[in-house]
Design a protein around this motif. Sequence first.
Motif, PDB file in Angstrom:
ATOM      1  N   LEU A 194     -62.972   2.568  24.824  1.00  0.00           N
ATOM      2  CA  LEU A 194     -64.265   2.925  24.267  1.00  0.00           C
ATOM      3  C   LEU A 194     -65.173   3.299  25.423  1.00  0.00           C
ATOM      4  O   LEU A 194     -65.468   2.471  26.282  1.00  0.00           O
ATOM      5  CB  LEU A 194     -64.869   1.762  23.481  1.00  0.00           C
ATOM      6  N   ARG A 195     -65.592   4.555  25.459  1.00  0.00           N
ATOM      7  CA  ARG A 195     -66.474   5.042  26.525  1.00  0.00           C
ATOM      8  C   ARG A 195     -67.915   4.723  26.164  1.00  0.00           C
ATOM      9  O   ARG A 195     -68.433   5.173  25.151  1.00  0.00           O
ATOM     10  CB  ARG A 195     -66.306   6.553  26.710  1.00  0.00           C
ATOM     11  N   MET A 196     -68.571   3.949  27.034  1.00  0.00           N
ATOM     12  CA  MET A 196     -69.952   3.579  26.820  1.00  0.00           C
ATOM     13  C   MET A 196     -70.873   4.435  27.689  1.00  0.00           C
ATOM     14  O   MET A 196     -70.428   5.327  28.404  1.00  0.00           O
ATOM     15  CB  MET A 196     -70.141   2.091  27.128  1.00  0.00           C
ATOM     16  N   GLY A 197     -72.183   4.156  27.624  1.00  0.00           N
ATOM     17  CA  GLY A 197     -73.141   4.879  28.441  1.00  0.00           C
ATOM     18  C   GLY A 197     -73.173   6.359  28.110  1.00  0.00           C
ATOM     19  O   GLY A 197     -72.951   6.774  26.977  1.00  0.00           O
ATOM     20  N   ASP A 198     -73.443   7.160  29.135  1.00  0.00           N
ATOM     21  CA  ASP A 198     -73.467   8.611  28.975  1.00  0.00           C
ATOM     22  C   ASP A 198     -73.048   9.251  30.286  1.00  0.00           C
ATOM     23  O   ASP A 198     -72.513   8.565  31.177  1.00  0.00           O
ATOM     24  CB  ASP A 198     -74.847   9.087  28.520  1.00  0.00           C
ATOM     25  N   PHE A 251     -66.637  -1.074  19.037  1.00  0.00           N
ATOM     26  CA  PHE A 251     -65.448  -1.779  19.511  1.00  0.00           C
ATOM     27  C   PHE A 251     -64.778  -2.530  18.363  1.00  0.00           C
ATOM     28  O   PHE A 251     -63.543  -2.612  18.313  1.00  0.00           O
ATOM     29  CB  PHE A 251     -65.793  -2.730  20.661  1.00  0.00           C
ATOM     30  N   GLN A 252     -65.580  -3.059  17.452  1.00  0.00           N
ATOM     31  CA  GLN A 252     -64.993  -3.700  16.272  1.00  0.00           C
ATOM     32  C   GLN A 252     -64.204  -2.682  15.450  1.00  0.00           C
ATOM     33  O   GLN A 252     -63.140  -2.989  14.913  1.00  0.00           O
ATOM     34  CB  GLN A 252     -66.090  -4.321  15.418  1.00  0.00           C
ATOM     35  N   THR A 253     -64.706  -1.447  15.387  1.00  0.00           N
ATOM     36  CA  THR A 253     -63.973  -0.391  14.678  1.00  0.00           C
ATOM     37  C   THR A 253     -62.624  -0.135  15.340  1.00  0.00           C
ATOM     38  O   THR A 253     -61.600   0.022  14.661  1.00  0.00           O
ATOM     39  CB  THR A 253     -64.808   0.901  14.650  1.00  0.00           C
ATOM     40  N   LEU A 254     -62.617  -0.075  16.683  1.00  0.00           N
ATOM     41  CA  LEU A 254     -61.343   0.098  17.395  1.00  0.00           C
ATOM     42  C   LEU A 254     -60.409  -1.077  17.122  1.00  0.00           C
ATOM     43  O   LEU A 254     -59.194  -0.885  16.950  1.00  0.00           O
ATOM     44  CB  LEU A 254     -61.593   0.213  18.898  1.00  0.00           C
TER      45      LEU A 254
END
Length: 290
Positions: free
Chosen positions: A132-136, A149-152
Amino acid sequence: MTTLSTSLPGGSRTLGDLRVTRFGYGAMQLAGPGVMGPPADRDGALAVLREAVALGITHLDTSGAYGPHVTNELIRAALHPYPGSLHVVTKVGATRDGDGGWPVARKPADVRRQVHDDLGTLGLEALDLVYLRMGDATGPRPESLAEPFQTLAELQQQGLVRHLGVSNATPDQVAEARSIAPVVAVQNMYNLAHRHDDALVDDLAADGIAYVPFFPLGGFTPLQSAALSTVAARRGATPMSVALAWLLQRSPNVLLIPGTSSVAHLRENVVGAGLRLATEDVAALDRIGR
């Protein structure tokens, strides 16, 4: 002749229950300029991927956002059906716009769509590891990752994803992710000049979690570059070789994914990462980021 993976610099280690070579390959540079569109030399891009596998590399890093979908499609064209030892790792959490930007895409529906897109473009029934890529594009940002992350984790429970990781994340986000589901790898910007994750690298190593640095030569000042070049000249090596070798020697949980669109450069990176740095080299290099 195919080189055994154990002969690659750093040997191998595990990502969850997957065994991968510590020297891997990042496919981002195979897309067109700005990581948009197809490569100018498609045959050359396919040759790089095939050479990576021929060298014994078993860890390929990609993302549906590269191109978009370009690097995934190249990987499938070059290597499908995949060798049993090969593990293709991908990332979700961002998409692309018409200007080449990287808009955030982390709503549950976005995450599900990206996972299904990756499965389709790569020709897989399950993805070995999804970050999961966070930030930008500017870097990490302090925000919760719980919903995406719960979806993953739900997609993992459905058998579509084998292992989970986080990318472009802060230590607090790594901890939050680990409170939701097991994390096998963290992929962040880290190199000789950017040592902000030093404590995280060590903490993850203690827990058996891989750390995958990107931009091994990114963000150097002229002074820092000069210090790196001095060590490289002393060892008769390139700055990239020294930077990669230092990362491999930094900690046994570090996995490399240097990218290139050239077969010759890929081979040079493999040889360069095997450079053994002397104690005085490491001491000089450590002063760059501290």
